[in-house]
Motif scaffolding. Structure first.
Motif, PDB file in Angstrom:
ATOM      1  N   ARG A  54       0.794  -1.234   0.000  1.00  0.00           N
ATOM      2  CA  ARG A  54       0.000   0.000   0.000  1.00  0.00           C
ATOM      3  C   ARG A  54       0.827   1.286   0.000  1.00  0.00           C
ATOM      4  NH1 ARG A  54      -5.299  -1.563   1.314  1.00  0.00           N
ATOM      5  NH2 ARG A  54      -5.472  -3.723   0.590  1.00  0.00           N
ATOM      6  N   GLU A  55       1.324   1.728   1.163  1.00  0.00           N
ATOM      7  CA  GLU A  55       1.967   3.035   1.244  1.00  0.00           C
ATOM      8  C   GLU A  55       3.405   3.025   0.760  1.00  0.00           C
ATOM      9  OE1 GLU A  55      -0.667   4.435   5.123  1.00  0.00           O
ATOM     10  OE2 GLU A  55       1.489   4.767   5.057  1.00  0.00           O
ATOM     11  N   SER A  56       3.936   1.854   0.462  1.00  0.00           N
ATOM     12  CA  SER A  56       5.262   1.718  -0.146  1.00  0.00           C
ATOM     13  C   SER A  56       6.379   2.354   0.665  1.00  0.00           C
ATOM     14  CB  SER A  56       5.248   2.272  -1.574  1.00  0.00           C
ATOM     15  OG  SER A  56       4.412   1.481  -2.389  1.00  0.00           O
ATOM     16  N   THR A  57       6.389   2.070   1.952  1.00  0.00           N
ATOM     17  CA  THR A  57       7.561   2.397   2.764  1.00  0.00           C
ATOM     18  C   THR A  57       8.732   1.547   2.291  1.00  0.00           C
ATOM     19  OG1 THR A  57       6.154   2.839   4.670  1.00  0.00           O
ATOM     20  CG2 THR A  57       8.486   2.364   5.102  1.00  0.00           C
ATOM     21  N   THR A  58       9.918   2.122   2.218  1.00  0.00           N
ATOM     22  CA  THR A  58      11.083   1.367   1.741  1.00  0.00           C
ATOM     23  C   THR A  58      12.204   1.389   2.772  1.00  0.00           C
ATOM     24  OG1 THR A  58      11.960   3.320   0.603  1.00  0.00           O
ATOM     25  CG2 THR A  58      10.576   1.830  -0.683  1.00  0.00           C
ATOM     26  N   ILE A  59      13.000   0.331   2.745  1.00  0.00           N
ATOM     27  CA  ILE A  59      14.178   0.207   3.611  1.00  0.00           C
ATOM     28  C   ILE A  59      15.336  -0.311   2.763  1.00  0.00           C
ATOM     29  CG2 ILE A  59      15.195  -1.063   5.546  1.00  0.00           C
ATOM     30  CD1 ILE A  59      12.487  -1.085   6.883  1.00  0.00           C
ATOM     31  N   TYR A  60      16.536   0.181   3.041  1.00  0.00           N
ATOM     32  CA  TYR A  60      17.729  -0.264   2.317  1.00  0.00           C
ATOM     33  C   TYR A  60      18.827  -0.639   3.311  1.00  0.00           C
ATOM     34  CZ  TYR A  60      15.524   1.902  -1.740  1.00  0.00           C
ATOM     35  OH  TYR A  60      14.646   2.227  -2.734  1.00  0.00           O
ATOM     36  N   ALA A  61      19.593  -1.655   2.942  1.00  0.00           N
ATOM     37  CA  ALA A  61      20.795  -1.966   3.707  1.00  0.00           C
ATOM     38  C   ALA A  61      21.803  -0.833   3.514  1.00  0.00           C
ATOM     39  CB  ALA A  61      21.384  -3.287   3.239  1.00  0.00           C
ATOM     40  N   ASP A  62      22.614  -0.582   4.515  1.00  0.00           N
ATOM     41  CA  ASP A  62      23.598   0.503   4.430  1.00  0.00           C
ATOM     42  C   ASP A  62      24.524   0.317   3.225  1.00  0.00           C
ATOM     43  OD1 ASP A  62      24.078   0.918   8.025  1.00  0.00           O
ATOM     44  OD2 ASP A  62      22.582   1.749   6.653  1.00  0.00           O
ATOM     45  N   SER A  63      24.827  -0.929   2.900  1.00  0.00           N
ATOM     46  CA  SER A  63      25.776  -1.221   1.824  1.00  0.00           C
ATOM     47  C   SER A  63      25.257  -0.843   0.440  1.00  0.00           C
ATOM     48  CB  SER A  63      26.146  -2.696   1.849  1.00  0.00           C
ATOM     49  OG  SER A  63      24.990  -3.496   1.692  1.00  0.00           O
ATOM     50  N   VAL A  64      23.938  -0.623   0.317  1.00  0.00           N
ATOM     51  CA  VAL A  64      23.379  -0.313  -1.009  1.00  0.00           C
ATOM     52  C   VAL A  64      22.673   1.039  -1.059  1.00  0.00           C
ATOM     53  CG1 VAL A  64      23.096  -2.786  -1.441  1.00  0.00           C
ATOM     54  CG2 VAL A  64      21.128  -1.422  -0.671  1.00  0.00           C
ATOM     55  N   LYS A  65      22.585   1.724   0.066  1.00  0.00           N
ATOM     56  CA  LYS A  65      21.916   3.024   0.089  1.00  0.00           C
ATOM     57  C   LYS A  65      22.556   3.988  -0.895  1.00  0.00           C
ATOM     58  CE  LYS A  65      20.009   3.198   4.762  1.00  0.00           C
ATOM     59  NZ  LYS A  65      20.176   3.742   6.132  1.00  0.00           N
ATOM     60  N   GLY A  66      21.711   4.669  -1.647  1.00  0.00           N
ATOM     61  CA  GLY A  66      22.195   5.626  -2.624  1.00  0.00           C
ATOM     62  C   GLY A  66      22.548   5.002  -3.967  1.00  0.00           C
ATOM     63  N   ARG A  67      22.587   3.666  -4.021  1.00  0.00           N
ATOM     64  CA  ARG A  67      22.928   2.980  -5.274  1.00  0.00           C
ATOM     65  C   ARG A  67      21.767   2.139  -5.807  1.00  0.00           C
ATOM     66  NH1 ARG A  67      26.765  -0.841  -5.379  1.00  0.00           N
ATOM     67  NH2 ARG A  67      26.455  -1.486  -3.211  1.00  0.00           N
ATOM     68  N   PHE A  68      20.992   1.557  -4.903  1.00  0.00           N
ATOM     69  CA  PHE A  68      19.875   0.682  -5.281  1.00  0.00           C
ATOM     70  C   PHE A  68      18.556   1.395  -5.002  1.00  0.00           C
ATOM     71  CE2 PHE A  68      22.004  -3.761  -4.650  1.00  0.00           C
ATOM     72  CZ  PHE A  68      23.081  -3.347  -5.420  1.00  0.00           C
ATOM     73  N   THR A  69      17.577   1.123  -5.855  1.00  0.00           N
ATOM     74  CA  THR A  69      16.232   1.676  -5.662  1.00  0.00           C
ATOM     75  C   THR A  69      15.204   0.579  -5.875  1.00  0.00           C
ATOM     76  OG1 THR A  69      16.945   3.846  -6.482  1.00  0.00           O
ATOM     77  CG2 THR A  69      14.571   3.420  -6.387  1.00  0.00           C
ATOM     78  N   ILE A  70      14.319   0.416  -4.892  1.00  0.00           N
ATOM     79  CA  ILE A  70      13.236  -0.561  -5.008  1.00  0.00           C
ATOM     80  C   ILE A  70      11.957   0.180  -5.369  1.00  0.00           C
ATOM     81  CG2 ILE A  70      12.618  -0.470  -2.545  1.00  0.00           C
ATOM     82  CD1 ILE A  70      12.107  -3.519  -2.698  1.00  0.00           C
ATOM     83  N   SER A  71      11.163  -0.441  -6.239  1.00  0.00           N
ATOM     84  CA  SER A  71       9.891   0.178  -6.633  1.00  0.00           C
ATOM     85  C   SER A  71       8.908  -0.920  -6.992  1.00  0.00           C
ATOM     86  CB  SER A  71      10.084   1.132  -7.818  1.00  0.00           C
ATOM     87  OG  SER A  71      10.558   0.430  -8.960  1.00  0.00           O
ATOM     88  N   ARG A  72       7.634  -0.557  -7.049  1.00  0.00           N
ATOM     89  CA  ARG A  72       6.625  -1.558  -7.379  1.00  0.00           C
ATOM     90  C   ARG A  72       5.674  -1.010  -8.421  1.00  0.00           C
ATOM     91  NH1 ARG A  72       4.564  -3.345  -2.065  1.00  0.00           N
ATOM     92  NH2 ARG A  72       2.996  -4.485  -3.231  1.00  0.00           N
TER      93      ARG A  72
END
Length: 127
Positions: A54-72
């Motif tokens: 629903r609201e699409s809250t996202t979380i990233y591991a520190d090792s990929v923050k700023g490089r990976f993007t999750i979307s649906r």
């Protein structure tokens, strides 16, 4: 039957990009939280990113923050993991997992939180 299928892996040079897809069937994606995990040779499976229903809250591991993007894209029943500035240490089998149905505006990048798993797709970052 609920199914989760990953695709989009491959061989890429350091600094390159890949987009992984997680296609789900047998359930309505917008009622499910989705997580991406990876497992490198000789290492434990680890959480990379997740996105809530629903609201699409996202979380990233520190090792990929700023490089990976999750979307649906709920209309396509697909979750994507856009991976940029790839490094050799990103080499792993990447897995997609689903939990639900749930309306909680949260996700947890932890293996035990998910109910359904895909078979994985290999990502190799090498020159």
């Amino acid at each position: 039957q609920l199914q989760v299928v990953e695709s989009g892996g491959g061989l890429v040079q350091p600094g390159g990009s890949l987009r992984l897809s997680c296609a789900v069937s047998g359930f309505t994606l917008d009622d499910y939280a989705i997580g991406w995990f990876r497992q490198a040779p000789g290492k434990e499976r680890e959480g990379v990113s997740c996105i809530s229903s629903r609201e699409s809250t996202t979380i990233y591991a520190d090792s990929v923050k700023g490089r990976f993007t999750i979307s649906r894209d709920n209309a396509k029943n697909t979750v994507y993991l856009e991976m940029n500035s790839l490094k050799p240490e990103d080499t792993a089998v990447y897995y997609c997992a689903a939990r639900g149905p749930t309306v909680q505006p949260m996700c947890v990048p932890s293996l035990g939180w998910y109910d359904y798993w895909g078979q994985g797709t290999q990502v190799t970052v090498s020159s």
